[in-house]
Design a protein around this motif. Structure first.
Motif, PDB file in Angstrom:
ATOM      1  N   GLU A   1      -2.835  -0.261   7.211  1.00 42.93           N
ATOM      2  CA  GLU A   1      -3.921  -0.721   6.341  1.00 42.93           C
ATOM      3  C   GLU A   1      -4.910  -1.571   7.138  1.00 42.93           C
ATOM      4  O   GLU A   1      -6.125  -1.413   7.015  1.00 42.93           O
ATOM      5  CB  GLU A   1      -3.352  -1.543   5.177  1.00 42.93           C
TER       6      GLU A   1
ATOM      7  N   LYS B   1      -0.760  10.347   5.672  1.00 38.04           N
ATOM      8  CA  LYS B   1      -1.634   9.872   4.596  1.00 38.04           C
ATOM      9  C   LYS B   1      -2.733   8.976   5.160  1.00 38.04           C
ATOM     10  O   LYS B   1      -3.896   9.090   4.780  1.00 38.04           O
ATOM     11  CB  LYS B   1      -0.810   9.135   3.534  1.00 38.04           C
ATOM     12  N   PHE B   2      -2.361   8.105   6.074  1.00 36.21           N
ATOM     13  CA  PHE B   2      -3.335   7.243   6.741  1.00 36.21           C
ATOM     14  C   PHE B   2      -4.419   8.080   7.420  1.00 36.21           C
ATOM     15  O   PHE B   2      -5.611   7.848   7.258  1.00 36.21           O
ATOM     16  CB  PHE B   2      -2.600   6.376   7.775  1.00 36.21           C
TER      17      PHE B   2
ATOM     18  N   GLN C   1       5.138  10.706   7.545  1.00 33.72           N
ATOM     19  CA  GLN C   1       4.550  10.772   6.202  1.00 33.72           C
ATOM     20  C   GLN C   1       3.472   9.706   6.009  1.00 33.72           C
ATOM     21  O   GLN C   1       2.382   9.981   5.507  1.00 33.72           O
ATOM     22  CB  GLN C   1       5.676  10.573   5.194  1.00 33.72           C
ATOM     23  N   ALA C   2       3.784   8.487   6.432  1.00 34.24           N
ATOM     24  CA  ALA C   2       2.814   7.395   6.287  1.00 34.24           C
ATOM     25  C   ALA C   2       1.582   7.665   7.151  1.00 34.24           C
ATOM     26  O   ALA C   2       0.444   7.482   6.701  1.00 34.24           O
ATOM     27  CB  ALA C   2       3.454   6.062   6.661  1.00 34.24           C
ATOM     28  N   ILE C   3       1.807   8.130   8.369  1.00 34.31           N
ATOM     29  CA  ILE C   3       0.679   8.396   9.271  1.00 34.31           C
ATOM     30  C   ILE C   3      -0.180   9.529   8.738  1.00 34.31           C
ATOM     31  O   ILE C   3      -1.413   9.468   8.803  1.00 34.31           O
ATOM     32  CB  ILE C   3       1.184   8.731  10.693  1.00 34.31           C
TER      33      ILE C   3
ATOM     34  N   SER D   1       6.425   6.161   9.947  1.00 35.10           N
ATOM     35  CA  SER D   1       6.918   7.492   9.621  1.00 35.10           C
ATOM     36  C   SER D   1       5.773   8.494   9.668  1.00 35.10           C
ATOM     37  O   SER D   1       4.610   8.149   9.459  1.00 35.10           O
ATOM     38  CB  SER D   1       7.559   7.500   8.241  1.00 35.10           C
TER      39      SER D   1
ATOM     40  N   ILE E   1       0.879  -1.168   0.000  1.00 41.40           N
ATOM     41  CA  ILE E   1       0.000   0.000   0.000  1.00 41.40           C
ATOM     42  C   ILE E   1       0.911   1.210   0.000  1.00 41.40           C
ATOM     43  O   ILE E   1       1.894   1.278   0.732  1.00 41.40           O
ATOM     44  CB  ILE E   1      -0.970   0.016   1.204  1.00 41.40           C
ATOM     45  N   ASN E   2       0.613   2.132  -0.885  1.00 43.94           N
ATOM     46  CA  ASN E   2       1.535   3.242  -1.033  1.00 43.94           C
ATOM     47  C   ASN E   2       1.234   4.372  -0.067  1.00 43.94           C
ATOM     48  O   ASN E   2       0.314   5.140  -0.267  1.00 43.94           O
ATOM     49  CB  ASN E   2       1.496   3.770  -2.464  1.00 43.94           C
ATOM     50  N   TRP E   3       2.057   4.492   0.971  1.00 45.01           N
ATOM     51  CA  TRP E   3       1.931   5.640   1.881  1.00 45.01           C
ATOM     52  C   TRP E   3       2.900   6.739   1.494  1.00 45.01           C
ATOM     53  O   TRP E   3       2.643   7.905   1.714  1.00 45.01           O
ATOM     54  CB  TRP E   3       2.228   5.237   3.328  1.00 45.01           C
ATOM     55  N   THR E   4       4.063   6.362   0.993  1.00 45.67           N
ATOM     56  CA  THR E   4       5.155   7.337   0.952  1.00 45.67           C
ATOM     57  C   THR E   4       5.779   7.570  -0.420  1.00 45.67           C
ATOM     58  O   THR E   4       6.536   8.522  -0.572  1.00 45.67           O
ATOM     59  CB  THR E   4       6.291   6.892   1.907  1.00 45.67           C
TER      60      THR E   4
END
Lengths: 392, 221
Positions: free
Chosen positions: B103, B141-142, B137-139, B135, A171-174
């Protein structure tokens, strides 16, 4: 490499999908199971892994999120399989600082080299025909991109050398779009996933695209999960429609083990409903009334419909205009097949004559059916299912 | 306490230093919602569901009376503990295997909402824990995806976040992605105070008010 499933292909276990893929994924193949939002793609990967173990193929499952004991317990809902065929690489115990009893376990979770060395050792030792990496975003979120891509490529060539079909969950987060392009180019197939919520119900779908020129590409395929069966293709709405008295309710009854009809003096005034489960396909079937005064019901059902079975009375060409009008109401992008019903009656037109009279596009399937005898209706539904899934 | 009931299809951030009473505030909200017949999902990353049940009971909310009907846990805690609980009949808990599995957390929330039915009120305790494992960044977007999903398809969501452990940029990012912010603080005499910082679309009184932790007999805070 010996392959007990035959044909050198690796089955997904979802029959209608395997049929469309010419028996499954060819060996070796690299699959990117991709989404940019949370989905249930893990179900596909788990189904794929268990399907391998069920077929006595060695399957390697690299898990960054679940301790293997929990994973094994969760995979039991896919039904019984040969436990020893499913080999875990435990990349989670080290994160939780708990003991691991697995043969393959990552010792240093902050060391990319150690992670990949462990996986590759498992690949070389076990020579699995299926590999699942769950998931790459764990690594993408923690290690520099260039180093990860290099290890990723190396893993792909190791897996290809032994003829494995490898699923990378991601899943693309970054990552940026251009990085995603790279990942697609490294893969033979990209399986995209979507989960959406409508009316409080989660709906899942997937789409398979073969990379490279002339590759197979499916439409978005809706799927669901059933205990002990696994992932099945699931059409939440197949509409059975057609002019008055063409035999729509009989078609619904012929397809479904159980069905209900809301009718008045033998004619449907609200709708027919039934569910059907054949060869890995599940569908909810909705039959609409044929009379024009019930068109508002038709329009309610025409929303979000996956495909249409258009039933016409093969002995009544005078009703074909009405049938054409119904097709127009459905809109241009919904797949449909025509059932030339009552084809056993005297004076019934043949499918090709009906296609001509209705001015159907050339490749429109027309089936001669006798719904009262269940003749031809299942074939029509299977053809419709294949059209919805589509391979382009 | 005089707070308005939060509207449906709305996202709120509850910010305050550790120990100020964010959990108690959330439980009070959940209690009011459950008593009003609404559905509630509690996403727990910091506490074992049993501990949540016990602490809620001390705040006069018997979660077990609602579990499986109008209340469900998304449990991101116990799968990472060494003693994993057995599933208990009649209580629907959605277990997420790891804090890193963003996810999985996102889908478990959707499935809990599907199971209970929508609209639902979701309480997320705490978003800070995610930062130990993923990170920023990931959080981010989540957080953005889950917030918009919750508002569009599920209903109301409130995230608790620890103040003073994240940098200013991170806090501002989280604040920018929600509709409203509730703040809590300690006074010089170590009393607890709460205020509504802002609520998109609403005129709010932003003065600090005392936050009383223990409920009185009638159940009001």
């Amino acid at each position: 490499m010996a392959d007990p499933t035959g044909g050198g292909r690796i089955r997904t276990g979802i029959k209608v999908l395997d049929d469309r893929l010419g028996g499954g994924f060819s060996r070796p193949s690299t699959l990117l199971l991709f989404s940019d939002k949370p989905t249930e793609k893990r179900l596909f990967a788990e189904n794929f892994a268990v399907e391998g173990a069920k077929a006595k193929e060695t399957t390697l499952y690299v898990d960054f999120y679940r301790v293997p004991s929990l994973a094994r317990a969760e995979l039991a809902r896919f039904g019984p399989f040969a436990q020893d065929r499913l080999v875990f690489v435990d990349a989670i115990s080290v994160q939780l600082m708990i003991e691991s009893r697995e043969k393959y376990r990552v010792a240093k979770i902050n060391d990319l080299q150690d992670i990949f060395d462990t996986i590759i050792r498992a690949i070389r030792t076990e020579t699995p025909s299926r590999i699942v990496i769950d998931s790459m975003e764990f690594l993408a979120d923690r290690f520099p991109k260039a180093a990860l891509l290099e290890e990723w490529r190396n893993l792909i060539s190791e897996a290809q050398a032994i003829g494995s079909v490898t699923c990378f969950l991601f899943i693309n987060w970054t990552y940026q779009e251009r990085d995603l392009e790279l990942l697609r180019a490294m893969s033979d197939f990209v399986v995209e996933f979507q989960s959406s919520m409508r009316g409080g119900i989660v709906r899942n779908s997937m789409r398979i695209s073969q990379m490279g020129e002339g590759g197979v590409r499916t439409n978005w395929i809706p799927y669901t999960f059933r205990d002990l069966i696994g992932v099945t293709v699931y059409f939440p709405r197949i509409m059975v429609t057609g002019p008055f008295n063409a035999g729509k309710s009989t078609v619904v009854k012929a397809l479904c083990e159980k069905s209900i009809s809301v009718d008045r003096m033998g004619t449907t005034v609200a709708f027919d409903y039934g569910s059907v489960n054949i060869t890995g396909i599940e569908a909810e079937i909705f039959g609409t009334p044929g009379q024009e005064r019930f068109e508002f019901i038709f329009q309610i059902f025409a929303r979000e419909v996956s495909g249409v079975l258009l039933v016409v009375d093969a002995t009544r060409p005078e009703d074909f205009e009405r049938a054409q009008k119904m097709l127009a109401l459905i809109g241009p992008h919904i797949p449909y097949v025509v059932l030339a019903n009552k084809s056993d009656l005297k004076g019934a037109l043949r499918p090709d004559a009906i296609a001509r009279k209705m001015e159907l596009p050339e490749d429109t399937p027309v089936f001669a059916t006798v719904a009262t005898e269940s003749q031809g209706v299942r074939e029509a539904l299977l053809t419709l299912a294949e059209m919805i899934i589509g391979v382009k | 306490m005089g707070d308005p009931r939060f509207p449906a299809n709305y996202a709120v951030l509850l910010a305050g230093p550790p120990g100020v009473g964010k959990f108690e505030y959330m439980i009070a909200q959940a209690r009011d919602a459950l008593r009003a017949g609404e559905r509630v999902v509690l996403v727990t990353l910091d506490l074992h569901p049993n501990e949540v049940r016990a602490r809620a009971k001390a705040l006069q909310l018997d979660l077990e009376a609602y579990e499986g009907r109008t209340f469900a846990f998304v449990d991101c805690y116990s799968a990472t503990a060494s003693d994993r609980p057995e599933p208990q009949p009649g209580k629907r808990t959605f277990v997420v295997s790891s804090f890193s599995n963003l996810e999985g957390i996102g889908m478990a929330m959707s499935k809990a909402a599907q199971e209970l039915g929508t609209p639902v009120r979701i309480y997320f305790y705490t978003i800070s824990t995610l930062f130990l494992h993923n990170s920023t960044q990931a959080i981010a977007k989540f957080f953005q995806i889950v917030t918009s999903r919750a508002k569009m398809n599920m209903g109301f969501i409130l995230y608790a976040v620890h103040d003073g452990v994240h940098d200013t940029m991170t806090m501002n990012l989280l604040r920018s992605l929600v509709d409203g912010v509730i703040e809590m603080r300690f006074t010089d005499s170590m009393d607890h105070e709460v205020r509504v910082h802002h609520m998109r679309g609403f005129q709010v009184d932003t003065r600090w008010r005392p936050f009383v932790q223990m409920p009185d007999a009638s159940g009001g805070l």
